[in-house]
Design a protein around this motif. Structure first.
Motif, mmCIF file in Angstrom:
data_model
loop_
_atom_site.group_PDB
_atom_site.id
_atom_site.type_symbol
_atom_site.label_atom_id
_atom_site.label_comp_id
_atom_site.label_asym_id
_atom_site.label_seq_id
_atom_site.Cartn_x
_atom_site.Cartn_y
_atom_site.Cartn_z
ATOM 1 N N ILE A 259 3.785 2.498 -6.210
ATOM 2 C CA ILE A 259 2.747 2.482 -7.242
ATOM 3 C C ILE A 259 1.454 1.884 -6.697
ATOM 4 O O ILE A 259 0.349 2.371 -6.985
ATOM 5 N N GLN A 260 1.577 0.845 -5.867
ATOM 6 C CA GLN A 260 0.380 0.252 -5.267
ATOM 7 C C GLN A 260 -0.283 1.213 -4.287
ATOM 8 O O GLN A 260 -1.507 1.317 -4.230
ATOM 9 N N VAL B 203 -1.468 4.956 -9.041
ATOM 10 C CA VAL B 203 -1.245 5.497 -10.386
ATOM 11 C C VAL B 203 -1.258 4.352 -11.399
ATOM 12 O O VAL B 203 -0.562 3.347 -11.226
ATOM 13 N N GLN B 204 -2.018 4.511 -12.456
ATOM 14 C CA GLN B 204 -2.124 3.476 -13.484
ATOM 15 C C GLN B 204 -1.568 3.906 -14.823
ATOM 16 O O GLN B 204 -1.286 3.071 -15.677
ATOM 17 N N GLU C 38 5.510 5.007 5.953
ATOM 18 C CA GLU C 38 4.081 4.800 6.202
ATOM 19 C C GLU C 38 3.256 5.930 5.596
ATOM 20 O O GLU C 38 2.027 5.856 5.561
ATOM 21 N N THR C 39 3.924 6.992 5.127
ATOM 22 C CA THR C 39 3.242 8.120 4.484
ATOM 23 C C THR C 39 3.535 8.109 2.994
ATOM 24 O O THR C 39 4.541 7.533 2.548
ATOM 25 N N LEU C 40 2.666 8.769 2.215
ATOM 26 C CA LEU C 40 2.915 8.847 0.776
ATOM 27 C C LEU C 40 4.186 9.628 0.485
ATOM 28 O O LEU C 40 4.943 9.271 -0.422
ATOM 29 N N HIS C 41 4.420 10.710 1.258
ATOM 30 C CA HIS C 41 5.640 11.485 1.064
ATOM 31 C C HIS C 41 6.878 10.598 1.224
ATOM 32 O O HIS C 41 7.770 10.579 0.375
ATOM 33 N N GLY D 268 11.238 -3.345 -5.169
ATOM 34 C CA GLY D 268 10.188 -3.501 -4.164
ATOM 35 C C GLY D 268 9.615 -2.171 -3.703
ATOM 36 O O GLY D 268 8.397 -2.039 -3.528
ATOM 37 N N LEU D 269 10.475 -1.174 -3.513
ATOM 38 C CA LEU D 269 10.000 0.143 -3.086
ATOM 39 C C LEU D 269 9.174 0.814 -4.182
ATOM 40 O O LEU D 269 8.159 1.463 -3.897
#
Length: 319
Positions: free
Chosen positions: A216-217, A221-222, A138-141, A210-211
């Motif tokens: 990326i979503q 980051v693009q 649930e965290t970016l880390h 999937g991960l």
């Protein structure tokens, strides 16, 4: 001090007089920066031991013998010898390393030393799941680490290859993804290699595709590096992660998962995939498509039989 063929300011081969600008550019790209740094370090060790350049075969043979007496590993001595060989070749001098004296000393070292090299143990699939289960996705880390670790496993990536992946290196397909690897430890020439990773069936908890998609979503980051630094406050950084940072994150996750004492390193992901695929009956050809191995002997050293009783020859008994 004797000149070295490497420019210590830029870490590239020195430019020979008379070369065109294009030839100079290609010469500068002939050796990877990591290789240059390793060779510079090896040459420093040689000079600190009193070695001269250019060297004779007797001087190098004595040097390797002395380093062996200090307890240096045979693989390290092989690297020292190769760095000295490359120095002489870049200086357009005959290499004393390939003479009988040096080669015989190296053979003697190998015969008198245990050549079994310490290697990272294979992190098997069950242990990967334990590791991933301790990450807070649930965290970016946590989401970044889950995507990074899973990708490292299923792609049999080296840690330097994982952190080098960019958004432009990923081709998305309905079946999965194709990742382009521009450089690797065994590919210094820039030969284009690809790794194809399948999308797991619906409902699979730890799908590498999937991960990665979720990471990326979430980070938005693009372009540029896929795996980037994340601050303690959870803010995404602009620069890509280093391979050492990957190792630090892995050690923290291993500790949380109760796996810290097993000796795992980022290379354990690569070893684990190869071992798991082998024990599940995948052919060498199928595995090599992912691992990128070109040498069969090197490939076979990766096959870790975690259970010594697995597929044993003596598994037949009278009933």
């Amino acid at each position: 001090m004797t000149a070295t063929p490497f420019d210590t300011r830029h870490g590239m081969p020195k430019i020979r007089e008379g070369l065109t600008p294009e030839a100079r550019r290609l010469l500068a790209q002939s050796v990877s920066p990591n290789t240059v740094r390793a060779m510079q370090a090896d040459l420093r060790v040689y000079r600190q031991a009193g070695g001269r350049l250019p060297a004779t075969d007797i001087e190098i043979a004595n040097y390797l013998s002395d380093q062996n007496a200090l307890g240096k590993k045979p693989a390290t001595l092989e690297r020292y010898a190769n760095s000295l060989h490359m120095w002489h070749r870049y200086m357009n001098l005959p290499s004393p390393v390939h003479t009988m004296a040096v080669r015989s000393v190296m053979r003697g070292i190998k015969r008198t030393r245990d050549m079994r090299q310490a290697s990272a143990p294979a992190l098997r699939l069950d242990e990967l799941y334990v590791l991933l289960s301790k990450l807070d996705r649930e965290t970016l880390h946590g989401l970044r680490d889950a995507a990074m670790f899973t990708l490292a496993f299923y792609g049999a990536f080296r840690r330097s290859e994982v952190v080098a992946i960019t958004v432009g290196d990923i081709e998305w397909r309905p079946e999965g993804i194709i990742i382009t690897v521009h450089h690797s430890k065994t590919n210094q020439s820039g030969r284009i290699e690809t790794k194809s990773l399948m999308r797991a069936p619906p409902g699979t908890v730890y799908c590498p595709v999937g991960l990665l998609e979720a990471w990326i979503q979430a980070c938005g980051v693009q372009r540029g590096a896929v795996f980037r630094t994340v601050s303690s406050a959870g803010r995404l950084g602009a620069g890509r992660m280093t391979d050492q940072a990957l190792y630090v994150r892995m050690k923290q996750a291993l500790k949380a998962a109760g796996l810290a004492g097993k000796g795992y390193t980022p290379h354990s992901f690569r070893a684990g995939f190869i071992t798991e695929a082998h024990l599940r009956g995948k052919s060498d050809v199928q595995i090599k498509r992912i691992s990128g191995h070109r040498d069969q002997r090197t490939f076979e050293r990766y096959i870790r039989v975690a259970d010594l009783f697995e597929d044993a020859a003596g598994d037949f008994f009278e009933m």
